[in-house]
Design a protein around this motif. Structure first.
Motif, PDB file in Angstrom:
ATOM      1  N   ALA A 131      70.873  86.857  53.911  1.00 26.73           N
ATOM      2  CA  ALA A 131      71.966  86.787  52.946  1.00 26.73           C
ATOM      3  C   ALA A 131      71.559  87.599  51.722  1.00 26.73           C
ATOM      4  N   PHE A 132      72.416  88.518  51.335  1.00 32.48           N
ATOM      5  CA  PHE A 132      72.196  89.341  50.154  1.00 32.48           C
ATOM      6  C   PHE A 132      73.098  88.837  49.040  1.00 32.48           C
ATOM      7  N   VAL A 133      72.517  88.599  47.878  1.00 36.61           N
ATOM      8  CA  VAL A 133      73.256  88.059  46.737  1.00 36.61           C
ATOM      9  C   VAL A 133      73.258  89.123  45.642  1.00 36.61           C
ATOM     10  N   ILE A 134      74.446  89.483  45.168  1.00 35.27           N
ATOM     11  CA  ILE A 134      74.598  90.626  44.268  1.00 35.27           C
ATOM     12  C   ILE A 134      75.225  90.203  42.955  1.00 35.27           C
ATOM     13  N   ASP A 135      74.627  90.655  41.863  1.00 37.05           N
ATOM     14  CA  ASP A 135      75.301  90.676  40.569  1.00 37.05           C
ATOM     15  C   ASP A 135      75.411  92.149  40.189  1.00 37.05           C
ATOM     16  N   PRO A 136      76.599  92.744  40.338  1.00 40.80           N
ATOM     17  CA  PRO A 136      76.718  94.195  40.158  1.00 40.80           C
ATOM     18  C   PRO A 136      76.420  94.649  38.737  1.00 40.80           C
ATOM     19  N   ILE A 137      76.809  93.835  37.748  1.00 39.80           N
ATOM     20  CA  ILE A 137      76.395  94.071  36.367  1.00 39.80           C
ATOM     21  C   ILE A 137      76.140  92.718  35.734  1.00 39.80           C
ATOM     22  N   ASP A 138      74.890  92.388  35.548  1.00 38.95           N
ATOM     23  CA  ASP A 138      74.549  91.194  34.792  1.00 38.95           C
ATOM     24  C   ASP A 138      74.482  91.607  33.323  1.00 38.95           C
ATOM     25  N   GLY A 139      75.222  90.888  32.482  1.00 39.83           N
ATOM     26  CA  GLY A 139      75.354  91.319  31.092  1.00 39.83           C
ATOM     27  C   GLY A 139      76.620  92.114  30.885  1.00 39.83           C
ATOM     28  N   THR A 140      77.708  91.723  31.588  1.00 41.79           N
ATOM     29  CA  THR A 140      78.961  92.469  31.490  1.00 41.79           C
ATOM     30  C   THR A 140      79.506  92.490  30.060  1.00 41.79           C
ATOM     31  N   PHE A 141      79.323  91.389  29.316  1.00 44.37           N
ATOM     32  CA  PHE A 141      79.789  91.378  27.925  1.00 44.37           C
ATOM     33  C   PHE A 141      79.118  92.506  27.146  1.00 44.37           C
ATOM     34  N   ASN A 142      77.806  92.684  27.336  1.00 45.99           N
ATOM     35  CA  ASN A 142      77.101  93.772  26.662  1.00 45.99           C
ATOM     36  C   ASN A 142      77.616  95.126  27.133  1.00 45.99           C
ATOM     37  N   PHE A 143      77.737  95.275  28.443  1.00 49.29           N
ATOM     38  CA  PHE A 143      78.212  96.536  29.018  1.00 49.29           C
ATOM     39  C   PHE A 143      79.577  96.913  28.450  1.00 49.29           C
ATOM     40  N   ALA A 144      80.486  95.951  28.433  1.00 46.40           N
ATOM     41  CA  ALA A 144      81.834  96.215  27.935  1.00 46.40           C
ATOM     42  C   ALA A 144      81.847  96.475  26.436  1.00 46.40           C
ATOM     43  N   SER A 145      80.814  95.983  25.730  1.00 50.91           N
ATOM     44  CA  SER A 145      80.713  96.181  24.282  1.00 50.91           C
ATOM     45  C   SER A 145      79.941  97.445  23.920  1.00 50.91           C
ATOM     46  N   GLY A 146      79.450  98.160  24.921  1.00 54.85           N
ATOM     47  CA  GLY A 146      78.684  99.370  24.658  1.00 54.85           C
ATOM     48  C   GLY A 146      77.240  99.134  24.295  1.00 54.85           C
ATOM     49  N   VAL A 147      76.717  97.936  24.621  1.00 53.49           N
ATOM     50  CA  VAL A 147      75.333  97.587  24.305  1.00 53.49           C
ATOM     51  C   VAL A 147      74.484  97.797  25.559  1.00 53.49           C
ATOM     52  N   ALA A 148      73.389  98.517  25.439  1.00 52.69           N
ATOM     53  CA  ALA A 148      72.582  98.916  26.598  1.00 52.69           C
ATOM     54  C   ALA A 148      71.600  97.829  27.013  1.00 52.69           C
ATOM     55  N   ALA A 149      72.104  96.628  27.274  1.00 56.24           N
ATOM     56  CA  ALA A 149      71.283  95.515  27.765  1.00 56.24           C
ATOM     57  C   ALA A 149      72.034  94.866  28.916  1.00 56.24           C
ATOM     58  N   PHE A 150      71.876  95.437  30.102  1.00 53.04           N
ATOM     59  CA  PHE A 150      72.511  94.909  31.305  1.00 53.04           C
ATOM     60  C   PHE A 150      71.655  95.337  32.495  1.00 53.04           C
ATOM     61  N   GLY A 151      71.974  94.843  33.664  1.00 52.79           N
ATOM     62  CA  GLY A 151      71.187  95.188  34.840  1.00 52.79           C
ATOM     63  C   GLY A 151      71.934  94.877  36.114  1.00 52.79           C
ATOM     64  N   VAL A 152      71.449  95.432  37.205  1.00 51.38           N
ATOM     65  CA  VAL A 152      71.981  95.166  38.546  1.00 51.38           C
ATOM     66  C   VAL A 152      70.959  94.287  39.259  1.00 51.38           C
ATOM     67  N   MET A 153      71.428  93.153  39.791  1.00 51.46           N
ATOM     68  CA  MET A 153      70.510  92.192  40.384  1.00 51.46           C
ATOM     69  C   MET A 153      70.850  91.973  41.857  1.00 51.46           C
ATOM     70  N   LEU A 154      69.814  91.925  42.685  1.00 53.56           N
ATOM     71  CA  LEU A 154      69.998  91.661  44.113  1.00 53.56           C
ATOM     72  C   LEU A 154      68.867  90.766  44.594  1.00 53.56           C
ATOM     73  N   SER A 155      69.225  89.752  45.348  1.00 49.71           N
ATOM     74  CA  SER A 155      68.211  88.900  45.976  1.00 49.71           C
ATOM     75  C   SER A 155      68.515  88.788  47.459  1.00 49.71           C
ATOM     76  N   VAL A 156      67.473  88.456  48.217  1.00 48.23           N
ATOM     77  CA  VAL A 156      67.593  88.296  49.667  1.00 48.23           C
ATOM     78  C   VAL A 156      67.161  86.879  50.010  1.00 48.23           C
ATOM     79  N   VAL A 157      68.017  86.173  50.737  1.00 54.29           N
ATOM     80  CA  VAL A 157      67.785  84.773  51.081  1.00 54.29           C
ATOM     81  C   VAL A 157      67.771  84.621  52.592  1.00 54.29           C
ATOM     82  N   LYS A 158      66.856  83.796  53.100  1.00 48.51           N
ATOM     83  CA  LYS A 158      66.808  83.476  54.528  1.00 48.51           C
ATOM     84  C   LYS A 158      66.304  82.045  54.675  1.00 48.51           C
TER      85      LYS A 158
END
Length: 278
Positions: free
Chosen positions: A93-120
């Protein structure tokens, strides 16, 4: 396929970077009026970059791992039933957060990330956090330690900070905003006992700080799997101690109970006691 081979982590890291280059960074500080929508509140946003990046990542994952399950934050927002029993399977199982920190991203603040985990089988077996601005990754496979990988391929081991020994010598991040009262006010007030605090509104960057030894703890109330599975695995693989607030292990199936990650068990207990002191 029910496990990862050595090339898969490289492929996953490259996929997250491709999503950043193609779908995220072209929209950073370039969003139109219709490109940002509220979900549950004015602080809970989704943008065209979130949606398109998740769609791109999901498509690529299912092409490479056709028998896998993909749990994306935006897909679950549209269909909450996707979370029913998802972690109790021997399929990847792949778990995705395409943009963690969307509030920052939408505000033009460069503090966000793409997160992925693998579960079994109910356990997190791998986690990656990609910084599309810095174009690097922090990565871990269960039992293999945590690393920082730079764009030029150089890697260095991640390690949590040495224990500070007392709360008044600790720097940490306590996300109390979603806590109910009176906990909210209590934790917010008691955080003032610390040497310092950070509040990036971005778990991806806050976990990076604790894994890299720059802060001593991170605390969260809301437990959605895309926000915490990668970061908690990375923290443990960097030598840290992670538990829910009742002291139990944090597992992919958990959606409540809060989570506290610290440098070591003694520091965990100090923070837990200090922040909840009446």
């Amino acid at each position: 396929m029910t496990t990862l081979d050595p090339a898969d982590m490289d492929w996953l890291a490259a996929l997250l970077m491709d999503a950043g280059v193609e779908e995220i960074m072209p929209r950073f500080r370039n969003l139109g009026d219709g490109d940002v929508q509220q979900k549950t509140s004015a602080a809970d946003l989704v943008t065209e970059a979130d949606v398109n990046a998740e769609r791109m990542i999901t498509k690529a994952l299912l092409e490479r791992f056709p028998e896998s399950i993909v749990i994306g934050e935006e897909a679950v927002a549209d269909n909450p039933g996707l979370l029913d029993g998802w972690s109790r399977t021997d399929r990847l199982a792949f778990v995705i957060d395409p943009i963690d920190g969307t509030f920052n991203f939408a505000s033009g603040v460069a503090a966000f990330g793409v997160m992925l985990s693998v579960v079994k089988d109910g356990e997190t077996i791998a986690g990656i956090i990609h910084d599309p601005v810095g174009q690097d990754w922090i990565m871990a496979e269960k039992g293999g330690g945590a690393i920082l990988r730079r764009l030029d391929g150089r890697e260095s081991a991640l390690r949590v900070a040495e224990p500070a020994g007392a709360v008044n010598r600790m720097i940490g991040s306590a996300s109390w905003q979603l806590m109910p009262e009176p906990e909210r006010s209590m934790v917010a007030r008691n955080q003032g006992q610390c040497l310092g605090s950070v509040a990036y509104r971005c778990a991806a960057q806050e976990y990076r700080l604790v894994c890299s030894g720059h802060i001593h703890f991170v605390l969260y109330h809301k437990l959605m799997p895309w926000d915490h599975l990668a970061g908690t695995l990375l923290t443990e693989e960097a030598g840290g101690h992670v538990r829910r607030l009742d002291g139990s292990r944090y597992l992919p199936e958990h959606l409540g109970g809060g989570v506290l990650a610290a440098t070591d068990p003694d520091s965990w207990n100090m923070v837990r006691e200090a922040l909840w002191r009446a």
